[in-house]
Design a protein around this motif. Sequence first.
Motif, PDB file in Angstrom:
ATOM      1  N   UNK A   1      -1.186   7.144  12.483  1.00  0.00           N
ATOM      2  CA  UNK A   1      -2.854   7.283  12.013  1.00  0.00           C
ATOM      3  C   UNK A   1      -3.294   6.568  10.720  1.00  0.00           C
ATOM      4  N   UNK A   2      -2.324   6.773   9.897  1.00  0.00           N
ATOM      5  CA  UNK A   2      -2.461   5.951   8.606  1.00  0.00           C
ATOM      6  C   UNK A   2      -3.044   4.520   9.217  1.00  0.00           C
ATOM      7  N   UNK A   3      -2.107   3.757   9.872  1.00  0.00           N
ATOM      8  CA  UNK A   3      -2.127   2.505  10.051  1.00  0.00           C
ATOM      9  C   UNK A   3      -3.778   2.244  10.608  1.00  0.00           C
ATOM     10  N   UNK A   4      -4.218   3.410  11.717  1.00  0.00           N
ATOM     11  CA  UNK A   4      -5.333   3.148  12.242  1.00  0.00           C
ATOM     12  C   UNK A   4      -6.586   3.249  11.201  1.00  0.00           C
TER      13      UNK A   4
ATOM     14  N   UNK B   1       0.940  -1.111   0.007  1.00  0.00           N
ATOM     15  CA  UNK B   1      -0.039   0.099   0.144  1.00  0.00           C
ATOM     16  C   UNK B   1       0.826   1.126  -0.062  1.00  0.00           C
ATOM     17  N   UNK B   2       0.606   2.200  -0.819  1.00  0.00           N
ATOM     18  CA  UNK B   2       1.271   3.567  -0.957  1.00  0.00           C
ATOM     19  C   UNK B   2       0.611   4.641  -0.074  1.00  0.00           C
ATOM     20  N   UNK B   3       1.189   5.700   0.311  1.00  0.00           N
ATOM     21  CA  UNK B   3       0.686   6.688   1.003  1.00  0.00           C
ATOM     22  C   UNK B   3       0.798   6.691   2.545  1.00  0.00           C
ATOM     23  N   UNK B   4       1.043   5.604   3.155  1.00  0.00           N
ATOM     24  CA  UNK B   4       1.116   5.681   4.446  1.00  0.00           C
ATOM     25  C   UNK B   4       2.335   5.997   5.033  1.00  0.00           C
ATOM     26  N   UNK B   5       1.983   6.858   6.174  1.00  0.00           N
ATOM     27  CA  UNK B   5       3.372   7.515   6.845  1.00  0.00           C
ATOM     28  C   UNK B   5       3.358   7.434   8.167  1.00  0.00           C
ATOM     29  N   UNK B   6       2.403   6.982   8.887  1.00  0.00           N
ATOM     30  CA  UNK B   6       2.009   7.453  10.353  1.00  0.00           C
ATOM     31  C   UNK B   6       1.422   6.326  11.126  1.00  0.00           C
TER      32      UNK B   6
END
Length: 68
Positions: free
Chosen positions: A15-18, A8-13
């Motif tokens: 919060x993204x995981x949540x 998956x692209x675009x995840x950085x933190x």
Amino acid sequence: MSDLSISVSGMSCGHCASAIKEELLPLRGVQDVRVDVPAGLVTVVGAGDVEESAVHAAIAEAGYQVVT
């Protein structure tokens, strides 16, 4: 039980995981979701058949893109 790993692209933190977990956990057959933000990897742990198209749609709904 089956595992489905998706890039998956675009995840950085965190919060993204949540956000991704929030969209994926309610899907039928999903038992757990593991998100490795640095690796850009989402692993869906399921019982029986988890529809890959539904997983992709839920990731898109969370605002991220599946890398094919």
